[in-house]
Write a protein that holds these residues in place. Sequence first.
Motif, PDB file in Angstrom:
ATOM      1  N   ASN A  21      61.560  -0.431   5.830  1.00 13.22           N
ATOM      2  CA  ASN A  21      62.329  -0.041   4.666  1.00 13.22           C
ATOM      3  C   ASN A  21      62.456  -1.205   3.691  1.00 13.22           C
ATOM      4  O   ASN A  21      62.648  -2.344   4.082  1.00 13.22           O
ATOM      5  CB  ASN A  21      63.712   0.408   5.135  1.00 13.22           C
ATOM      6  N   LEU A  22      62.349  -0.904   2.382  1.00 11.93           N
ATOM      7  CA  LEU A  22      62.473  -1.905   1.319  1.00 11.93           C
ATOM      8  C   LEU A  22      61.470  -3.045   1.460  1.00 11.93           C
ATOM      9  O   LEU A  22      61.732  -4.180   1.048  1.00 11.93           O
ATOM     10  CB  LEU A  22      63.900  -2.471   1.293  1.00 11.93           C
ATOM     11  N   GLU A  23      60.313  -2.753   2.004  1.00  6.43           N
ATOM     12  CA  GLU A  23      59.312  -3.788   2.228  1.00  6.43           C
ATOM     13  C   GLU A  23      58.742  -4.333   0.925  1.00  6.43           C
ATOM     14  O   GLU A  23      58.123  -5.398   0.906  1.00  6.43           O
ATOM     15  CB  GLU A  23      58.183  -3.236   3.112  1.00  6.43           C
ATOM     16  N   PHE A  24      58.948  -3.635  -0.201  1.00  6.88           N
ATOM     17  CA  PHE A  24      58.462  -4.145  -1.476  1.00  6.88           C
ATOM     18  C   PHE A  24      59.052  -5.520  -1.798  1.00  6.88           C
ATOM     19  O   PHE A  24      58.455  -6.301  -2.549  1.00  6.88           O
ATOM     20  CB  PHE A  24      58.799  -3.150  -2.597  1.00  6.88           C
ATOM     21  N   LEU A  25      60.210  -5.838  -1.219  1.00  2.77           N
ATOM     22  CA  LEU A  25      60.835  -7.129  -1.444  1.00  2.77           C
ATOM     23  C   LEU A  25      59.979  -8.275  -0.909  1.00  2.77           C
ATOM     24  O   LEU A  25      60.093  -9.418  -1.373  1.00  2.77           O
ATOM     25  CB  LEU A  25      62.219  -7.171  -0.782  1.00  2.77           C
ATOM     26  N   ASN A  26      59.112  -7.972   0.056  1.00  4.87           N
ATOM     27  CA  ASN A  26      58.316  -9.012   0.692  1.00  4.87           C
ATOM     28  C   ASN A  26      56.837  -8.953   0.337  1.00  4.87           C
ATOM     29  O   ASN A  26      56.048  -9.720   0.882  1.00  4.87           O
ATOM     30  CB  ASN A  26      58.462  -8.920   2.218  1.00  4.87           C
ATOM     31  N   ILE A  27      56.450  -8.048  -0.552  1.00  3.67           N
ATOM     32  CA  ILE A  27      55.049  -7.963  -0.967  1.00  3.67           C
ATOM     33  C   ILE A  27      54.870  -8.801  -2.227  1.00  3.67           C
ATOM     34  O   ILE A  27      55.447  -8.496  -3.265  1.00  3.67           O
ATOM     35  CB  ILE A  27      54.634  -6.505  -1.223  1.00  3.67           C
ATOM     36  N   SER A  28      54.094  -9.849  -2.130  1.00  2.00           N
ATOM     37  CA  SER A  28      53.895 -10.738  -3.267  1.00  2.00           C
ATOM     38  C   SER A  28      52.912 -10.133  -4.254  1.00  2.00           C
ATOM     39  O   SER A  28      51.879  -9.578  -3.865  1.00  2.00           O
ATOM     40  CB  SER A  28      53.377 -12.098  -2.794  1.00  2.00           C
ATOM     41  N   GLU A  29      53.230 -10.249  -5.535  1.00  2.00           N
ATOM     42  CA  GLU A  29      52.344  -9.796  -6.598  1.00  2.00           C
ATOM     43  C   GLU A  29      51.772 -10.986  -7.374  1.00  2.00           C
ATOM     44  O   GLU A  29      51.194 -10.821  -8.448  1.00  2.00           O
ATOM     45  CB  GLU A  29      53.088  -8.836  -7.540  1.00  2.00           C
ATOM     46  N   ASN A  30      51.919 -12.189  -6.823  1.00  2.00           N
ATOM     47  CA  ASN A  30      51.356 -13.388  -7.435  1.00  2.00           C
ATOM     48  C   ASN A  30      49.951 -13.622  -6.892  1.00  2.00           C
ATOM     49  O   ASN A  30      49.729 -13.661  -5.682  1.00  2.00           O
ATOM     50  CB  ASN A  30      52.252 -14.592  -7.152  1.00  2.00           C
ATOM     51  N   SER A  31      48.991 -13.794  -7.781  1.00  2.00           N
ATOM     52  CA  SER A  31      47.593 -13.868  -7.380  1.00  2.00           C
ATOM     53  C   SER A  31      47.291 -15.090  -6.516  1.00  2.00           C
ATOM     54  O   SER A  31      46.535 -15.002  -5.545  1.00  2.00           O
ATOM     55  CB  SER A  31      46.705 -13.868  -8.628  1.00  2.00           C
ATOM     56  N   LYS A  32      47.857 -16.235  -6.864  1.00  2.00           N
ATOM     57  CA  LYS A  32      47.597 -17.445  -6.084  1.00  2.00           C
ATOM     58  C   LYS A  32      48.116 -17.290  -4.652  1.00  2.00           C
ATOM     59  O   LYS A  32      47.428 -17.641  -3.681  1.00  2.00           O
ATOM     60  CB  LYS A  32      48.255 -18.645  -6.763  1.00  2.00           C
ATOM     61  N   ILE A  33      49.324 -16.753  -4.520  1.00  5.88           N
ATOM     62  CA  ILE A  33      49.904 -16.546  -3.197  1.00  5.88           C
ATOM     63  C   ILE A  33      49.056 -15.561  -2.387  1.00  5.88           C
ATOM     64  O   ILE A  33      48.784 -15.777  -1.204  1.00  5.88           O
ATOM     65  CB  ILE A  33      51.352 -16.049  -3.306  1.00  5.88           C
ATOM     66  N   ARG A  34      48.627 -14.476  -3.014  1.00 12.18           N
ATOM     67  CA  ARG A  34      47.820 -13.490  -2.302  1.00 12.18           C
ATOM     68  C   ARG A  34      46.441 -14.049  -1.952  1.00 12.18           C
ATOM     69  O   ARG A  34      45.860 -13.696  -0.929  1.00 12.18           O
ATOM     70  CB  ARG A  34      47.690 -12.216  -3.129  1.00 12.18           C
ATOM     71  N   GLY A  35      45.910 -14.922  -2.793  1.00 14.78           N
ATOM     72  CA  GLY A  35      44.605 -15.501  -2.505  1.00 14.78           C
ATOM     73  C   GLY A  35      44.593 -16.368  -1.269  1.00 14.78           C
ATOM     74  O   GLY A  35      43.563 -16.483  -0.591  1.00 14.78           O
ATOM     75  N   ILE A  36      45.737 -16.992  -0.946  1.00 16.02           N
ATOM     76  CA  ILE A  36      45.805 -17.839   0.251  1.00 16.02           C
ATOM     77  C   ILE A  36      46.549 -17.148   1.386  1.00 16.02           C
ATOM     78  O   ILE A  36      47.106 -17.818   2.258  1.00 16.02           O
ATOM     79  CB  ILE A  36      46.438 -19.204  -0.068  1.00 16.02           C
ATOM     80  N   GLY A  37      46.578 -15.810   1.371  1.00 18.03           N
ATOM     81  CA  GLY A  37      47.087 -15.082   2.525  1.00 18.03           C
ATOM     82  C   GLY A  37      48.252 -14.155   2.276  1.00 18.03           C
ATOM     83  O   GLY A  37      48.546 -13.311   3.121  1.00 18.03           O
ATOM     84  N   GLY A  38      48.983 -14.304   1.166  1.00 17.80           N
ATOM     85  CA  GLY A  38      50.071 -13.374   0.863  1.00 17.80           C
ATOM     86  C   GLY A  38      51.463 -13.905   1.089  1.00 17.80           C
ATOM     87  O   GLY A  38      52.440 -13.306   0.616  1.00 17.80           O
ATOM     88  N   GLU A  39      51.601 -15.026   1.789  1.00 12.14           N
ATOM     89  CA  GLU A  39      52.910 -15.661   1.984  1.00 12.14           C
ATOM     90  C   GLU A  39      52.716 -17.168   1.940  1.00 12.14           C
ATOM     91  O   GLU A  39      51.772 -17.705   2.532  1.00 12.14           O
ATOM     92  CB  GLU A  39      53.530 -15.283   3.336  1.00 12.14           C
ATOM     93  N   ASN A  40      53.622 -17.866   1.239  1.00  8.19           N
ATOM     94  CA  ASN A  40      53.581 -19.322   1.222  1.00  8.19           C
ATOM     95  C   ASN A  40      54.918 -19.835   0.698  1.00  8.19           C
ATOM     96  O   ASN A  40      55.440 -19.319  -0.285  1.00  8.19           O
ATOM     97  CB  ASN A  40      52.442 -19.829   0.336  1.00  8.19           C
ATOM     98  N   VAL A  41      55.476 -20.863   1.365  1.00  8.73           N
ATOM     99  CA  VAL A  41      56.771 -21.419   0.947  1.00  8.73           C
ATOM    100  C   VAL A  41      56.704 -22.920   0.705  1.00  8.73           C
ATOM    101  O   VAL A  41      57.725 -23.560   0.478  1.00  8.73           O
ATOM    102  CB  VAL A  41      57.853 -21.127   2.017  1.00  8.73           C
ATOM    103  N   SER A  42      55.485 -23.498   0.715  1.00  6.78           N
ATOM    104  CA  SER A  42      55.362 -24.958   0.646  1.00  6.78           C
ATOM    105  C   SER A  42      54.401 -25.450  -0.420  1.00  6.78           C
ATOM    106  O   SER A  42      54.242 -26.653  -0.589  1.00  6.78           O
ATOM    107  CB  SER A  42      54.903 -25.498   2.011  1.00  6.78           C
TER     108      SER A  42
END
Length: 300
Positions: A21-42
């Motif tokens: 539920n509400l998974e849209f909160l965790n789907i990245s729409e940034n191209s750079k983030i998606r290019g390196i796997g879809g999640e990044n915090v560093s």
Amino acid sequence: MKKLLFFLFIINFKIYSQSENLEFLNISENSKIRGIGGENVSLIKNQNYFFSNPALLSYSNKNITFNYLSYILDINASSILYSDSIKYIGNYGIGVKYFSHGKFDSYDAFGNSLGSFHPKEFVINLGKSVEFKKISIGTNFKFFNSKMYEKTYNGIIIDLGLIYIPNPQKQFSLGAVIKNFGVTLNTDNNEIPFMILIGSTFKPDYMPLRFSLTYARSNIKYDNIIIGGEVLLSKFINVQVGYNQKIGSGFDLPTSKKLKGISYGFQLLLKRININYSKSVLNPISGSNCISISYNLKRM
């Protein structure tokens, strides 16, 4: 065979999306983030996307960023982010994200048409960060709305993020985020996808490569590992590649053994404009495309 694969994919996608539920909160729409796997915090080199970690605002210039994601079928997401720094406020960011699930036709139990509806979701984000010698701490304050046919969810959530750079002379950073901590306002359903993410980005000396590793843990009882890499061809162009374990298993097809969950992209860095395109391979018959454009409002 293609029709059969497509049918299996639709069934699998429905199970995948309905279980979170509400998974849209965790789907990245940034191209750079998606290019390196879809999640990044560093990754401080992508400072204009503070949705992933609000502490990144400490490394931000005055810029505006547009993101667009063509996700699955007619599902798409877009966002606009603005970051700046003011003397008495410090580093801050404002962003809006919109997620559309396309158009659906509605029928009653007797097959009579009830018209069409358009499920949609959005989040408004206010971010702020504070920088110390080697550590940056930030927070996102977010209001979200999710309207799915007869059900509507509203809520207030926050993110707490941290970036640690042990040695400013070395291109090595550690990041951590507590994400989506909050409550829904108009329902007893509190299944907000709360997450804890820990990651690291490093660039070996004298090598045109940069690597990222991120671990994510969700209250929906899944663990995820994301691996990303960049090839720095020049100061104007770099190429990205990534692997997301959750995407690879979530969109799996029982009839195919081919590799899935991978992504790739490239970035063009001009004097004041950044353009990034990426593609995520969900499985052999489906993929998502994403583009991001960032403009530096501060004259160099």
